[in-house]
Design an enzyme around this catalytic site. Structure first.
Site, PDB file in Angstrom:
ATOM      1  N   ASP A 151      -8.066  -2.191  13.773  1.00  0.00           N
ATOM      2  CA  ASP A 151      -9.441  -2.513  13.383  1.00  0.00           C
ATOM      3  C   ASP A 151      -9.504  -3.786  12.521  1.00  0.00           C
ATOM      4  OD1 ASP A 151      -8.306  -1.615  11.031  1.00  0.00           O
ATOM      5  OD2 ASP A 151      -9.724   0.019  10.698  1.00  0.00           O
TER       6      ASP A 151
ATOM      7  N   ASP B  26       0.811  -1.218   0.000  1.00  0.00           N
ATOM      8  CA  ASP B  26       0.000   0.000   0.000  1.00  0.00           C
ATOM      9  C   ASP B  26       0.841   1.264   0.000  1.00  0.00           C
ATOM     10  OD1 ASP B  26       0.910  -0.411   2.596  1.00  0.00           O
ATOM     11  OD2 ASP B  26      -1.053  -0.763   3.447  1.00  0.00           O
TER      12      ASP B  26
ATOM     13  N   HIS C  93      -7.570  -4.355   9.813  1.00  0.00           N
ATOM     14  CA  HIS C  93      -7.263  -4.176   8.386  1.00  0.00           C
ATOM     15  C   HIS C  93      -5.971  -4.886   8.004  1.00  0.00           C
ATOM     16  CE1 HIS C  93      -5.134  -0.128   9.437  1.00  0.00           C
ATOM     17  NE2 HIS C  93      -4.182  -0.915   8.984  1.00  0.00           N
TER      18      HIS C  93
ATOM     19  N   GLU D   5      -9.836  -1.765   4.821  1.00  0.00           N
ATOM     20  CA  GLU D   5     -10.514  -1.409   6.058  1.00  0.00           C
ATOM     21  C   GLU D   5     -11.803  -2.220   6.231  1.00  0.00           C
ATOM     22  OE1 GLU D   5      -9.070   0.267   8.246  1.00  0.00           O
ATOM     23  OE2 GLU D   5      -8.569   2.307   7.695  1.00  0.00           O
TER      24      GLU D   5
END
Ligand code: GLP
Length: 240
Positions: free
Chosen positions: A140, A71, A142, A147
Site C-alpha cells: 500500500d 519499526d 507504506h 500507513e
C-alpha cells in the site's frame, strides 16, 4: 521522474542484495561509526546476506556502527520469532561484529508507548541522526509502518496496521489473526532527515506501487512518495 532519485533495475534478487550491500559498505567505509537505519521484511534479506559474506571475508567492520531499526510490532518481545528484534538478530546482528548495545529496535512491550516513542526519537537526535536509511515498501506504499493516511506523521508513533498490511504480513505467522494489529514506527520526520536513503523492492507485486511512488503525486495516501522531496535517494528494484 524526480532527478535526484537514482532508480536501478537489477536482474536478480541476489544482485539487488549485492548492490544494496555495496551502498551500505561504502557508507561504512566513508564513516566507520555511521548510524544505519535498518529495515525488516523479505526485501532486505539478500542485502544482509551479502553484508554477512563481506564481513566473513574480512571486508567489513561493524564494530563502530550503530543501528536504529524502523519499526516493531506492539505486543511482541524480542524473543518472539516474528518480532523485528528477533528478525534482525537472526538475519544480521548475530553474524557480524556489531556491538549489541548499539543496536536499537523499538520496544514492542514498553508499558508506556508514548514515552517509548519520544525516547526513540531523542536517541536518534543524540546519535546525530541517521546516515543511511534502508527502506522497503509495503503493497500500500507504506514505509516503516507509516500507513496511508490523511497527513504525514513526523514523530515515532504507534499505528494501527492497514488490513492489507495484516494480510500481507500473515505469511510470516501461522494465521492472519496472530498478526499484531498495531506497531510502533519511526515517523516520516526521522526518515526524511536521514542523510541518504536506500529504498528496495522486489517482485512484480511491488512494481506498480513503486512506480506510483516515484512518479505519481506526492501524498500521504502513498507514504513512500514523500521520498521524492529527499535530496539523496537510491531505489533498487528487481522483478525476481
Ligand atoms: C513490513 C515492514 C516494512 C517493510 C514491508 C515490506 O510491513 N514494516 O518496513 O518494508 O513490510 O516487506 P517485504 O520486504 O517483506 O515485502
Amino acid at each position: 521522474m524526480f532527478p535526484l532519485i537514482r532508480y536501478k533495475i537489477l536482474d536478480t534478487y541476489e544482485e539487488l542484495g549485492r548492490t544494496g550491500a555495496k551502498i551500505i559498505a561504502a557508507q561504512i567505509a566513508e564513516k566507520p561509526n555511521a548510524v544505519l537505519g535498518l529495515a525488516t521484511g523479505s526485501s532486505p534479506v539478500s542485502i544482509y546476506q551479502s553484508l554477512i559474506a563481506d564481513y566473513r571475508a574480512g571486508k567489513l567492520d561493524f564494530s563502530k556502527i550503530t543501528s536504529v531499526n524502523l519499526d516493531e510490532y506492539v505486543g511482541l518481545g524480542g524473543d518472539h520469532p516474528q518480532s523485528y528484534r528477533y528478525f534482525m538478530q537472526k538475519n544480521l546482528f548475530d553474524h557480524v561484529n556489531i556491538d549489541p548495545a548499539k543496536t536499537f529496535v523499538p520496544n514492542g512491550l514498553a508499558a508506556d508507548m508514548t514515552a517509548e516513542c519520544a525516547a526513540y526519537d531523542e536517541r536518534i537526535v543524540k546519535l546525530g541522526g541517521i546516515d543511511l536509511q534502508l527502506l522497503g515498501i509495503g503493497l500500500d506504499g507504506h514505509i516503516g509502518f507509516n500507513e496511508p493516511a490523511d497527513s504525514f506523521t513526523e514523530e515515532t508513533h504507534v499505528v494501527s496496521l492497514h488490513p492489507s498490511t495484516v494480510e500481507a504480513n500473515a505469511r510470516f505467522f501461522e494465521s492472519a489473526d496472530q498478526v499484531p494489529r498495531s506497531a510502533i514506527t519511526l515517523g516520516i520526520g526521522s526518515i526524511m532527515r536521514a542523510r541518504k536513503i536506500l529504498l528496495i523492492a522486489n517482485g512484480p507485486a511491488k512494481k506498480e506501487i513503486l512506480e506510483k511512488a516515484i512518479s505519481g503525486p506526492i501524498t500521504p495516501r502513498l507514504p513512500a512518495s514523500i521520498l521524492r522531496l529527499h535530496p539523496d535517494v537510491t531505489v533498487l528494484y528487481t522483478e525476481e
